[in-house]
Write an enzyme that holds these catalytic residues in place. Structure first.
Site, PDB file in Angstrom:
ATOM      1  N   LYS A 159       0.898  -1.204  -0.125  1.00  0.00           N
ATOM      2  CA  LYS A 159       0.093  -0.104   0.095  1.00  0.00           C
ATOM      3  C   LYS A 159       0.788   1.171  -0.048  1.00  0.00           C
ATOM      4  O   LYS A 159       2.160   1.102   0.102  1.00  0.00           O
ATOM      5  CB  LYS A 159      -0.687  -0.170   1.188  1.00  0.00           C
ATOM      6  CG  LYS A 159      -2.024  -1.100   1.218  1.00  0.00           C
ATOM      7  CD  LYS A 159      -2.641  -1.113   2.404  1.00  0.00           C
ATOM      8  CE  LYS A 159      -3.989  -2.211   2.732  1.00  0.00           C
ATOM      9  NZ  LYS A 159      -4.730  -2.073   4.136  1.00  0.00           N
ATOM     10  N   TYR A 165     -12.389  -2.420  -2.584  1.00  0.00           N
ATOM     11  CA  TYR A 165     -12.860  -2.249  -1.289  1.00  0.00           C
ATOM     12  C   TYR A 165     -14.301  -2.462  -1.053  1.00  0.00           C
ATOM     13  O   TYR A 165     -14.831  -2.001  -0.119  1.00  0.00           O
ATOM     14  CB  TYR A 165     -12.309  -1.400  -0.577  1.00  0.00           C
ATOM     15  CG  TYR A 165     -10.745  -1.454  -0.062  1.00  0.00           C
ATOM     16  CD1 TYR A 165     -10.348  -2.579   0.799  1.00  0.00           C
ATOM     17  CD2 TYR A 165      -9.739  -0.515  -0.383  1.00  0.00           C
ATOM     18  CE1 TYR A 165      -9.069  -2.808   0.873  1.00  0.00           C
ATOM     19  CE2 TYR A 165      -8.416  -0.883   0.027  1.00  0.00           C
ATOM     20  CZ  TYR A 165      -8.029  -1.861   0.689  1.00  0.00           C
ATOM     21  OH  TYR A 165      -6.882  -2.056   1.072  1.00  0.00           O
ATOM     22  N   PHE A 176     -14.565   3.416   8.589  1.00  0.00           N
ATOM     23  CA  PHE A 176     -13.428   3.711   8.118  1.00  0.00           C
ATOM     24  C   PHE A 176     -13.300   3.668   6.574  1.00  0.00           C
ATOM     25  O   PHE A 176     -12.283   3.913   5.847  1.00  0.00           O
ATOM     26  CB  PHE A 176     -12.413   2.485   8.498  1.00  0.00           C
ATOM     27  CG  PHE A 176     -12.676   1.191   8.271  1.00  0.00           C
ATOM     28  CD1 PHE A 176     -12.390   0.569   6.857  1.00  0.00           C
ATOM     29  CD2 PHE A 176     -13.625   0.278   9.065  1.00  0.00           C
ATOM     30  CE1 PHE A 176     -12.525  -0.689   6.748  1.00  0.00           C
ATOM     31  CE2 PHE A 176     -13.615  -1.155   8.745  1.00  0.00           C
ATOM     32  CZ  PHE A 176     -13.145  -1.509   7.629  1.00  0.00           C
ATOM     33  N   ARG A 208      -1.637 -14.427   3.387  1.00  0.00           N
ATOM     34  CA  ARG A 208      -2.312 -13.857   4.811  1.00  0.00           C
ATOM     35  C   ARG A 208      -1.416 -14.262   5.871  1.00  0.00           C
ATOM     36  O   ARG A 208      -1.406 -13.177   6.654  1.00  0.00           O
ATOM     37  CB  ARG A 208      -3.533 -14.577   4.712  1.00  0.00           C
ATOM     38  CG  ARG A 208      -4.859 -14.107   3.751  1.00  0.00           C
ATOM     39  CD  ARG A 208      -5.235 -12.667   3.993  1.00  0.00           C
ATOM     40  NE  ARG A 208      -5.987 -12.459   5.113  1.00  0.00           N
ATOM     41  CZ  ARG A 208      -6.722 -11.103   5.247  1.00  0.00           C
ATOM     42  NH1 ARG A 208      -6.564 -10.246   4.568  1.00  0.00           N
ATOM     43  NH2 ARG A 208      -7.255 -11.057   6.283  1.00  0.00           N
ATOM     44  N   THR A 245      -4.986  -7.778  10.640  1.00  0.00           N
ATOM     45  CA  THR A 245      -5.431  -6.635  10.242  1.00  0.00           C
ATOM     46  C   THR A 245      -4.844  -5.499  11.098  1.00  0.00           C
ATOM     47  O   THR A 245      -4.195  -4.366  10.402  1.00  0.00           O
ATOM     48  CB  THR A 245      -6.913  -6.398   9.924  1.00  0.00           C
ATOM     49  OG1 THR A 245      -7.202  -7.552   9.220  1.00  0.00           O
ATOM     50  CG2 THR A 245      -7.253  -5.220   9.443  1.00  0.00           C
ATOM     51  N   ARG A 257       3.025  -6.875   8.889  1.00  0.00           N
ATOM     52  CA  ARG A 257       2.331  -6.108   9.793  1.00  0.00           C
ATOM     53  C   ARG A 257       3.103  -6.027  11.220  1.00  0.00           C
ATOM     54  O   ARG A 257       3.388  -5.164  11.936  1.00  0.00           O
ATOM     55  CB  ARG A 257       0.956  -6.368   9.790  1.00  0.00           C
ATOM     56  CG  ARG A 257       0.243  -5.940   8.382  1.00  0.00           C
ATOM     57  CD  ARG A 257      -1.328  -6.225   8.410  1.00  0.00           C
ATOM     58  NE  ARG A 257      -1.891  -5.794   7.264  1.00  0.00           N
ATOM     59  CZ  ARG A 257      -2.929  -6.449   6.725  1.00  0.00           C
ATOM     60  NH1 ARG A 257      -3.508  -7.282   7.414  1.00  0.00           N
ATOM     61  NH2 ARG A 257      -3.597  -5.662   5.720  1.00  0.00           N
ATOM     62  N   ASN A 259      -1.297  -0.145   7.371  1.00  0.00           N
ATOM     63  CA  ASN A 259      -0.916  -1.620   7.779  1.00  0.00           C
ATOM     64  C   ASN A 259      -0.051  -2.097   6.704  1.00  0.00           C
ATOM     65  O   ASN A 259       0.105  -3.366   6.351  1.00  0.00           O
ATOM     66  CB  ASN A 259      -1.951  -2.645   8.332  1.00  0.00           C
ATOM     67  CG  ASN A 259      -3.036  -2.604   7.191  1.00  0.00           C
ATOM     68  OD1 ASN A 259      -2.812  -1.908   6.190  1.00  0.00           O
ATOM     69  ND2 ASN A 259      -4.084  -3.324   7.813  1.00  0.00           N
ATOM     70  N   HIS A 311      -1.732  -5.045   1.767  1.00  0.00           N
ATOM     71  CA  HIS A 311      -3.088  -6.017   1.502  1.00  0.00           C
ATOM     72  C   HIS A 311      -2.648  -7.221   1.016  1.00  0.00           C
ATOM     73  O   HIS A 311      -1.937  -7.614   0.150  1.00  0.00           O
ATOM     74  CB  HIS A 311      -3.890  -5.098   0.383  1.00  0.00           C
ATOM     75  CG  HIS A 311      -5.139  -5.935  -0.028  1.00  0.00           C
ATOM     76  ND1 HIS A 311      -6.248  -5.857   0.635  1.00  0.00           N
ATOM     77  CD2 HIS A 311      -5.124  -6.785  -1.231  1.00  0.00           C
ATOM     78  CE1 HIS A 311      -7.037  -6.720  -0.039  1.00  0.00           C
ATOM     79  NE2 HIS A 311      -6.626  -7.425  -0.830  1.00  0.00           N
ATOM     80  N   GLU A 330      -9.670  -9.753  -7.139  1.00  0.00           N
ATOM     81  CA  GLU A 330      -8.904  -8.605  -7.265  1.00  0.00           C
ATOM     82  C   GLU A 330      -7.641  -8.672  -8.077  1.00  0.00           C
ATOM     83  O   GLU A 330      -7.530  -7.622  -8.742  1.00  0.00           O
ATOM     84  CB  GLU A 330      -8.078  -8.563  -5.477  1.00  0.00           C
ATOM     85  CG  GLU A 330      -9.131  -8.446  -4.461  1.00  0.00           C
ATOM     86  CD  GLU A 330      -8.884  -8.684  -3.088  1.00  0.00           C
ATOM     87  OE1 GLU A 330      -7.391  -8.929  -3.006  1.00  0.00           O
ATOM     88  OE2 GLU A 330      -9.531  -8.515  -1.999  1.00  0.00           O
TER      89      GLU A 330
HETATM   90  P1  IDP Z   1      -7.236  -6.959   5.880  1.00  0.00           P
HETATM   91  O1  IDP Z   1      -6.730  -5.891   5.101  1.00  0.00           O
HETATM   92  O2  IDP Z   1      -6.549  -7.657   6.788  1.00  0.00           O
HETATM   93  O3  IDP Z   1      -7.940  -7.837   4.887  1.00  0.00           O
HETATM   94  P2  IDP Z   1      -9.960  -5.659   6.145  1.00  0.00           P
HETATM   95  O4  IDP Z   1     -11.024  -6.100   7.402  1.00  0.00           O
HETATM   96  O5  IDP Z   1     -10.341  -6.458   4.870  1.00  0.00           O
HETATM   97  O6  IDP Z   1      -8.483  -6.135   6.723  1.00  0.00           O
HETATM   98  O7  IDP Z   1      -9.802  -4.273   6.001  1.00  0.00           O
HETATM   99  C1  IDP Z   1      -9.381  -3.746   4.871  1.00  0.00           C
HETATM  100  C2  IDP Z   1      -8.472  -2.381   5.399  1.00  0.00           C
HETATM  101  O8  IDP Z   1      -9.350  -1.610   5.819  1.00  0.00           O
HETATM  102  C3  IDP Z   1      -7.406  -2.969   6.470  1.00  0.00           C
HETATM  103  O9  IDP Z   1      -6.273  -3.439   5.771  1.00  0.00           O
HETATM  104  C4  IDP Z   1      -7.094  -1.761   7.142  1.00  0.00           C
HETATM  105  O10 IDP Z   1      -6.300  -0.586   6.209  1.00  0.00           O
HETATM  106  C5  IDP Z   1      -8.350  -1.069   6.947  1.00  0.00           C
HETATM  107  N1  IDP Z   1      -9.198  -1.162   8.181  1.00  0.00           N
HETATM  108  C6  IDP Z   1      -9.876  -2.187   8.415  1.00  0.00           C
HETATM  109  N2  IDP Z   1     -10.574  -1.996   9.761  1.00  0.00           N
HETATM  110  C7  IDP Z   1     -10.151  -0.697   9.984  1.00  0.00           C
HETATM  111  C8  IDP Z   1     -10.693   0.267  11.300  1.00  0.00           C
HETATM  112  O11 IDP Z   1     -11.437  -0.372  12.140  1.00  0.00           O
HETATM  113  N3  IDP Z   1     -10.151   1.406  11.219  1.00  0.00           N
HETATM  114  C9  IDP Z   1      -9.325   1.982  10.349  1.00  0.00           C
HETATM  115  N4  IDP Z   1      -9.073   1.110   9.177  1.00  0.00           N
HETATM  116  C10 IDP Z   1      -9.619   0.089   9.402  1.00  0.00           C
HETATM  117 MG    MG Z   2      -9.451  -7.736   3.487  1.00  0.00          MG
END
Ligand code: IDP
Ligand code: MG
Length: 149
Positions: A9, A49, A57, A85, A91, A102, A112, A115, A126
């Site tokens: 990212k 997304y 968020f 993963r 996450t 991470r 983080n 992705h 994707e």
């Molecule tokens: P992932 O990237 O581990 O698959 P997802 O739940 O799919 O996690 O969320 C996508 C992205 O959205 C996360 O990587 C993170 O950057 C952001 N994100 C997820 N939950 C939150 C939150 O509670 N606050 C801020 N950003 C979030």
């Molecule tokens: Mg995800």
């Protein structure tokens, strides 16, 4: 064999962690079969997304992912989807184990670094957003004759 989608990212690019992420993938024995640097536009970001639309968020996430260049890749290998993963970690980087990308490089859930697709369906969806057929290259890794024997 599976192919998954992995992306460094904008924060990962700006922190100079592209090489680190790629190294981990290669050293693990996985194969990068497509790779490009690009700036994600609004439409791609919304498509990528889509599952998070409406969450609190979401707006910040779209702004963040379109804020600068990313490095997108297709990663191929045995159980590549769950394997990548696992390498990426939880996450929320504060909950991610040391040894994961991470867990080693981040503290903020909104920054983080990477992705990774979370299922075969998301991987396919994707990959199709970011790559077309001619983007993929096939080759053997030198150690595959002993890894997969
Ligand atoms: P992932 O990237 O581990 O698959 P997802 O739940 O799919 O996690 O969320 C996508 C992205 O959205 C996360 O990587 C993170 O950057 C952001 N994100 C997820 N939950 C939150 C939150 O509670 N606050 C801020 N950003 C979030
Ligand atoms: Mg995800």
């Amino acid at each position: 064999m599976q192919t998954t989608f992995l992306m460094v990212k904008p924060d990962g690019v700006q922190r100079g962690l592209v090489g680190e992420v790629i190294s981990r993938v290669e050293e693990r024995g996985l194969r990068i079969t497509a790779l490009k640097m690009l700036t994600v536009d609004q439409k791609m970001a919304e498509e990528h997304y889509a599952e998070h639309e409406g969450k609190d968020f979401y707006q910040g996430l779209i702004e963040y992912i379109t804020s600068g260049p990313v490095v997108a890749m297709a990663v191929k290998g045995e159980d590549a989807i769950s394997g990548v993963r696992d390498m990426v970690g939880e996450t929320d980087p504060k909950e991610a184990s040391p040894g994961t990308i991470r867990g080693d490089y981040a503290m903020d859930i909104g920054r983080n670094i990477v992705h990774a697709a979370d299922s075969p369906e998301s991987a396919e969806r994707e990959l199709d957003i970011f790559f077309a057929d001619p983007d993929y290259q096939e080759y053997d890794r030198i150690e595959e004759d002993w890894v997969y024997e």
